[in-house]
Design a protein around this motif. Sequence first.
Motif, PDB file in Angstrom:
ATOM      1  N   PRO A   1      14.071  35.295  18.317  1.00 57.67           N
ATOM      2  CA  PRO A   1      14.579  33.787  16.819  1.00 57.67           C
ATOM      3  C   PRO A   1      15.951  34.216  16.124  1.00 57.67           C
ATOM      4  O   PRO A   1      16.350  35.678  16.325  1.00 57.67           O
ATOM      5  CB  PRO A   1      13.640  33.771  16.844  1.00 57.67           C
ATOM      6  CG  PRO A   1      13.272  34.736  16.844  1.00 57.67           C
ATOM      7  CD  PRO A   1      13.361  35.663  17.884  1.00 57.67           C
ATOM      8  N   GLN A   2      16.916  33.271  15.880  1.00 53.28           N
ATOM      9  CA  GLN A   2      17.474  33.996  14.877  1.00 53.28           C
ATOM     10  C   GLN A   2      17.322  32.643  13.692  1.00 53.28           C
ATOM     11  O   GLN A   2      18.018  31.706  13.645  1.00 53.28           O
ATOM     12  CB  GLN A   2      19.103  33.306  15.554  1.00 53.28           C
ATOM     13  CG  GLN A   2      19.655  34.381  16.333  1.00 53.28           C
ATOM     14  CD  GLN A   2      21.582  34.615  16.953  1.00 53.28           C
ATOM     15  OE1 GLN A   2      21.518  35.281  15.963  1.00 53.28           O
ATOM     16  NE2 GLN A   2      21.591  33.534  17.329  1.00 53.28           N
ATOM     17  N   ASN A   3      15.770  32.861  13.211  1.00 52.85           N
ATOM     18  CA  ASN A   3      16.050  32.164  12.002  1.00 52.85           C
ATOM     19  C   ASN A   3      17.102  32.162  11.019  1.00 52.85           C
ATOM     20  O   ASN A   3      16.375  32.591   9.827  1.00 52.85           O
ATOM     21  CB  ASN A   3      14.249  31.971  11.596  1.00 52.85           C
ATOM     22  CG  ASN A   3      13.354  31.801  12.491  1.00 52.85           C
ATOM     23  OD1 ASN A   3      13.735  30.954  13.251  1.00 52.85           O
ATOM     24  ND2 ASN A   3      12.874  32.662  12.737  1.00 52.85           N
ATOM     25  N   ASN A   4      17.916  31.332  10.473  1.00 53.41           N
ATOM     26  CA  ASN A   4      19.232  31.874   9.909  1.00 53.41           C
ATOM     27  C   ASN A   4      19.644  30.891   9.614  1.00 53.41           C
ATOM     28  O   ASN A   4      20.388  30.397  10.358  1.00 53.41           O
ATOM     29  CB  ASN A   4      20.004  33.282  10.707  1.00 53.41           C
ATOM     30  CG  ASN A   4      21.156  33.775   9.391  1.00 53.41           C
ATOM     31  OD1 ASN A   4      22.073  32.705   8.951  1.00 53.41           O
ATOM     32  ND2 ASN A   4      21.110  34.825   8.855  1.00 53.41           N
ATOM     33  N   PRO A   5      20.528  30.554   8.512  1.00 53.06           N
ATOM     34  CA  PRO A   5      21.286  28.777   8.512  1.00 53.06           C
ATOM     35  C   PRO A   5      22.253  28.667   9.131  1.00 53.06           C
ATOM     36  O   PRO A   5      23.169  27.720   9.394  1.00 53.06           O
ATOM     37  CB  PRO A   5      20.828  28.747   6.634  1.00 53.06           C
ATOM     38  CG  PRO A   5      20.832  29.924   6.405  1.00 53.06           C
ATOM     39  CD  PRO A   5      20.390  30.476   7.075  1.00 53.06           C
ATOM     40  N   HIS A   6      23.188  29.852   9.396  1.00 51.09           N
ATOM     41  CA  HIS A   6      24.561  29.983  10.097  1.00 51.09           C
ATOM     42  C   HIS A   6      24.007  29.716  11.860  1.00 51.09           C
ATOM     43  O   HIS A   6      24.879  29.591  12.483  1.00 51.09           O
ATOM     44  CB  HIS A   6      24.937  31.450   9.805  1.00 51.09           C
ATOM     45  CG  HIS A   6      25.485  31.418   8.025  1.00 51.09           C
ATOM     46  ND1 HIS A   6      27.130  31.130   8.018  1.00 51.09           N
ATOM     47  CD2 HIS A   6      25.233  32.243   7.147  1.00 51.09           C
ATOM     48  CE1 HIS A   6      27.305  31.173   6.412  1.00 51.09           C
ATOM     49  NE2 HIS A   6      26.177  32.151   6.500  1.00 51.09           N
ATOM     50  N   HIS A   7      22.767  29.895  11.592  1.00 47.41           N
ATOM     51  CA  HIS A   7      22.551  29.686  13.892  1.00 47.41           C
ATOM     52  C   HIS A   7      21.616  28.715  13.817  1.00 47.41           C
ATOM     53  O   HIS A   7      20.933  27.907  13.253  1.00 47.41           O
ATOM     54  CB  HIS A   7      21.879  30.793  14.280  1.00 47.41           C
ATOM     55  CG  HIS A   7      22.836  32.218  14.030  1.00 47.41           C
ATOM     56  ND1 HIS A   7      24.124  32.270  15.235  1.00 47.41           N
ATOM     57  CD2 HIS A   7      23.093  32.898  13.318  1.00 47.41           C
ATOM     58  CE1 HIS A   7      24.060  33.270  15.308  1.00 47.41           C
ATOM     59  NE2 HIS A   7      23.708  34.146  14.288  1.00 47.41           N
ATOM     60  N   CYS A   8      22.168  27.933  15.010  1.00 49.33           N
ATOM     61  CA  CYS A   8      21.131  26.550  15.826  1.00 49.33           C
ATOM     62  C   CYS A   8      20.462  27.361  16.721  1.00 49.33           C
ATOM     63  O   CYS A   8      19.667  25.896  17.273  1.00 49.33           O
ATOM     64  CB  CYS A   8      22.099  25.387  15.498  1.00 49.33           C
ATOM     65  SG  CYS A   8      23.622  25.381  16.524  1.00 49.33           S
ATOM     66  N   TYR A   9      20.573  28.021  17.305  1.00 46.23           N
ATOM     67  CA  TYR A   9      20.431  28.730  18.520  1.00 46.23           C
ATOM     68  C   TYR A   9      19.523  30.288  18.503  1.00 46.23           C
ATOM     69  O   TYR A   9      19.689  30.550  17.950  1.00 46.23           O
ATOM     70  CB  TYR A   9      21.138  29.068  19.689  1.00 46.23           C
ATOM     71  CG  TYR A   9      22.279  27.361  19.696  1.00 46.23           C
ATOM     72  CD1 TYR A   9      21.617  26.289  20.643  1.00 46.23           C
ATOM     73  CD2 TYR A   9      23.232  27.717  19.650  1.00 46.23           C
ATOM     74  CE1 TYR A   9      22.050  25.674  20.858  1.00 46.23           C
ATOM     75  CE2 TYR A   9      24.315  26.219  20.423  1.00 46.23           C
ATOM     76  CZ  TYR A   9      23.934  25.744  20.731  1.00 46.23           C
ATOM     77  OH  TYR A   9      24.005  24.321  20.441  1.00 46.23           O
ATOM     78  N   ASN A  10      19.148  30.618  18.813  1.00 52.82           N
ATOM     79  CA  ASN A  10      17.803  32.044  19.903  1.00 52.82           C
ATOM     80  C   ASN A  10      19.516  32.446  20.238  1.00 52.82           C
ATOM     81  O   ASN A  10      20.593  32.237  20.718  1.00 52.82           O
ATOM     82  CB  ASN A  10      16.945  31.608  20.240  1.00 52.82           C
ATOM     83  CG  ASN A  10      17.168  31.705  21.804  1.00 52.82           C
ATOM     84  OD1 ASN A  10      17.865  31.567  22.395  1.00 52.82           O
ATOM     85  ND2 ASN A  10      15.961  31.729  22.568  1.00 52.82           N
TER      86      ASN A  10
ATOM     87  N   ASP B   1      11.837  35.687   2.139  1.00 51.63           N
ATOM     88  CA  ASP B   1      12.367  34.083   2.305  1.00 51.63           C
ATOM     89  C   ASP B   1      12.131  33.743   4.161  1.00 51.63           C
ATOM     90  O   ASP B   1      11.972  32.757   4.589  1.00 51.63           O
ATOM     91  CB  ASP B   1      13.530  34.119   1.859  1.00 51.63           C
ATOM     92  CG  ASP B   1      13.231  34.279   0.349  1.00 51.63           C
ATOM     93  OD1 ASP B   1      12.381  33.765  -0.368  1.00 51.63           O
ATOM     94  OD2 ASP B   1      14.469  34.608  -0.236  1.00 51.63           O
ATOM     95  N   GLY B   2      11.848  34.742   5.529  1.00 51.57           N
ATOM     96  CA  GLY B   2      11.479  33.963   5.993  1.00 51.57           C
ATOM     97  C   GLY B   2      13.177  34.523   6.981  1.00 51.57           C
ATOM     98  O   GLY B   2      13.122  33.387   8.552  1.00 51.57           O
ATOM     99  N   ILE B   3      14.241  34.703   6.625  1.00 53.70           N
ATOM    100  CA  ILE B   3      15.321  34.305   7.049  1.00 53.70           C
ATOM    101  C   ILE B   3      15.399  35.778   8.088  1.00 53.70           C
ATOM    102  O   ILE B   3      15.198  36.462   7.570  1.00 53.70           O
ATOM    103  CB  ILE B   3      16.411  34.259   6.143  1.00 53.70           C
ATOM    104  CG1 ILE B   3      15.922  33.131   5.013  1.00 53.70           C
ATOM    105  CG2 ILE B   3      17.795  34.521   5.961  1.00 53.70           C
ATOM    106  CD1 ILE B   3      16.015  31.660   5.975  1.00 53.70           C
ATOM    107  N   ASP B   4      15.827  35.908   9.190  1.00 58.18           N
ATOM    108  CA  ASP B   4      16.011  36.356   9.670  1.00 58.18           C
ATOM    109  C   ASP B   4      17.609  36.838  10.087  1.00 58.18           C
ATOM    110  O   ASP B   4      18.466  36.784   9.252  1.00 58.18           O
ATOM    111  CB  ASP B   4      16.521  36.322  11.489  1.00 58.18           C
ATOM    112  CG  ASP B   4      14.964  35.701  11.920  1.00 58.18           C
ATOM    113  OD1 ASP B   4      13.871  36.695  11.148  1.00 58.18           O
ATOM    114  OD2 ASP B   4      14.956  35.182  12.920  1.00 58.18           O
TER     115      ASP B   4
END
Length: 446
Positions: free
Chosen positions: A235-244, A282-285
């Motif tokens: 996964p890419q739980n990051n504000p800059h990404h919207c896909y894995n 903070d749960g950000i990847d």
Amino acid sequence: MKITLPDDVKQIIETLEQHGYEGYAVGGCVRDSILGRIPNDWDITTSATPQQVKKLFQRTVDTGIQHGTVTVLMGKEGYEVTTYRVDGEYEDARHPKEVTFTANLEEDLRRRDFTINAMAYNDSEGLVDVFGGRADIEQKVIRCVGNAEERFGEDALRIMRAVRFSAQLGFTVDPDTAEAAKKLAGTLSKISAERIQTELVKLLVSPHPDYLRYAWEYGITAVVLPEFDRTMETPQNNPHHCYNVGEHTLEALRNIEADKTLRLAALFHDFGKPQTHTTDADGIDHFHGHAKISAELANDIMHRLKFDNDTLNKVKVYVRYHDLRPELTEKSVRRAVSKVGADAFAEVLKLKMADTLAQSPKWQPEKKAYLKELTALYHTILEKQQCLCIKDLKISGKDLIEDGMKPGKEMGEILAKLLELVLEEPQRNEREWLIGKSRELRNTEG
């Protein structure tokens, strides 16, 4: 249906017919003609044996005579003429143990992989389409001839070819064919690296490189490119990404031109993310250092798949530096271009744009603006013909030797230091200043 045959092909077929044999254009050339495409080559199938073919034509080459193939030379062009055949038992999931010649065209067409490739044509008979290839072209379907498990069991590479043809033509894969591919995907482990490489590249440079998704769904990549499967699980739980990571990769492939090295770089550019994946409080990847790991993986994969060194080295550089983000000053960009290489930097910019277009739409305007300015600075540096590497210096090792320096390791170190100074101040790239500075550096080190 009328297909316009090239004059040479027509002449070969007419010669065969005049001597009592059958002759047809067959396979991909017929498919492409129906699709309105210009075939890359024209293959001919015949009831004549290889020895009979050789007697009819003055200039022939035994290119695959044990499998019934003779190349007939017409002027400077060569055309493969193959006897109708029935394949024997397949022992290695790739090649028949033996082939038997037959006088029956339908038997020959029955052994072929997909219906769209199992059609024949000549001007006397017109289109011979026993297995519904033309209908499948109209319905945009990739379907095995007869029993899909049997076809894939004969030649495992056909499993990859199903996805590759799908990507090239924008067709769907027939459900029974897809199920057989999933069931037998593991047999791809028997196929040589070179053949896997060829099919992968054809898929990647096709109009639909993102159809790699189907290779993943069918279990193909698990065998030939397991690194991709790991990206589909990251996964890419990051504000800059919207896909894995895997979905992002597929989107990047769609957004870069159909150049072999660029599509490979887009495929590999984030393969290091599964290894570098961390999640903060903070749960950000985050994926710190992923570009370096991705380049190392690209190197390993391309060695494994027997890529040539030129392609391998270019792709490694693009992947290694795709995340480079110099400050928007001439000095910083000049240093970045020097590190990457002037030609390679242009390709890295294309990869960076594809990468950006596969990220969160929220940040794209800002990132595109950055890339636009970065590109402008790069072109300014090129237009000014600024020094970017040791070869661009207005001084060489020969000059240093003439100035009294002995060849050796120290000479390379001096030239590298001079390059650093010129990258800082391009106007310093003058022979007299460089000679003086080299003396100063030598005296300091001495």
